[in-house]
Design a protein around this motif. Structure first.
Motif, mmCIF file in Angstrom:
data_model
loop_
_atom_site.group_PDB
_atom_site.id
_atom_site.type_symbol
_atom_site.label_atom_id
_atom_site.label_comp_id
_atom_site.label_asym_id
_atom_site.label_seq_id
_atom_site.Cartn_x
_atom_site.Cartn_y
_atom_site.Cartn_z
ATOM 1 N N PRO A 122 -35.054 62.182 38.500
ATOM 2 C CA PRO A 122 -34.390 62.627 37.281
ATOM 3 C C PRO A 122 -34.439 61.608 36.144
ATOM 4 O O PRO A 122 -34.104 61.928 35.019
ATOM 5 N N ALA A 123 -34.841 60.371 36.426
ATOM 6 C CA ALA A 123 -34.905 59.351 35.374
ATOM 7 C C ALA A 123 -35.899 58.267 35.766
ATOM 8 O O ALA A 123 -36.129 58.013 36.948
ATOM 9 N N VAL A 140 -30.393 66.243 33.947
ATOM 10 C CA VAL A 140 -29.787 67.079 34.982
ATOM 11 C C VAL A 140 -28.269 67.036 34.838
ATOM 12 O O VAL A 140 -27.700 65.993 34.524
ATOM 13 N N PRO A 141 -27.581 68.152 35.027
ATOM 14 C CA PRO A 141 -26.144 68.205 34.757
ATOM 15 C C PRO A 141 -25.293 67.356 35.705
ATOM 16 O O PRO A 141 -24.196 66.954 35.358
ATOM 17 N N TRP A 142 -25.795 67.040 36.891
ATOM 18 C CA TRP A 142 -25.004 66.290 37.860
ATOM 19 C C TRP A 142 -25.155 64.778 37.712
ATOM 20 O O TRP A 142 -24.474 64.005 38.362
ATOM 21 N N MET A 143 -26.031 64.336 36.829
ATOM 22 C CA MET A 143 -26.259 62.906 36.640
ATOM 23 C C MET A 143 -25.410 62.414 35.477
ATOM 24 O O MET A 143 -25.675 62.735 34.320
ATOM 25 N N HIS A 144 -24.376 61.669 35.778
ATOM 26 C CA HIS A 144 -23.450 61.198 34.757
ATOM 27 C C HIS A 144 -23.754 59.741 34.424
ATOM 28 O O HIS A 144 -23.457 58.835 35.194
ATOM 29 N N ILE A 145 -24.404 59.561 33.282
ATOM 30 C CA ILE A 145 -24.721 58.218 32.805
ATOM 31 C C ILE A 145 -24.292 58.113 31.345
ATOM 32 O O ILE A 145 -24.136 59.121 30.660
ATOM 33 N N THR A 146 -24.084 56.910 30.907
ATOM 34 C CA THR A 146 -23.781 56.702 29.509
ATOM 35 C C THR A 146 -25.106 56.542 28.780
ATOM 36 O O THR A 146 -25.852 55.597 29.025
ATOM 37 N N LEU A 147 -25.394 57.494 27.922
ATOM 38 C CA LEU A 147 -26.645 57.464 27.204
ATOM 39 C C LEU A 147 -26.558 56.534 26.010
ATOM 40 O O LEU A 147 -25.510 56.391 25.382
#
Length: 99
Positions: free
Chosen positions: A5-6, A82-89
């Motif tokens: 995903p990244a 992806v909606p389940w990946m919570h990162i600070t952009l």
């Protein structure tokens, strides 16, 4: 082209890039006529992407032996995260003011 995903890409001037790993220079694949991608000859991991018209080599950050001092400056394709990946952009790039 990571399957994940990244991906962390780190840019280096391509004439300063030296291959020091035990596998030596990567095996090259040309997904487009003007782009080559380098893969580890042992495990197949993508290591680098180099466009013919660029002075930069984009190296996968987690393939580097020393990752100190690497800090993301931006995110591409953030609208497809992806909606389940919570990162600070990192902040979105400022609009180009034009000429």
């Amino acid at each position: 082209m990571s399957g994940g995903p990244a991906v962390l890409w780190v840019g280096f001037p391509k004439d300063s890039l030296i291959w020091t790993g035990s596998g030596g220079e990567p095996k090259w694949w040309y997904p487009y006529p003007t782009l080559r991608c380098g893969f580890c000859p042992d495990c197949g991991s993508q290591l680098v992407s180099i466009a013919d018209d660029s002075d930069m080599a984009m190296v996968t950050g987690f393939s580097l032996a020393d990752q100190s001092g690497i800090e993301p400056l931006g995110h591409s394709f953030r609208e497809h995260a992806v909606p389940w990946m919570h990162i600070t952009l990192a902040p979105a790039p400022a609009p180009d003011p034009g000429p």
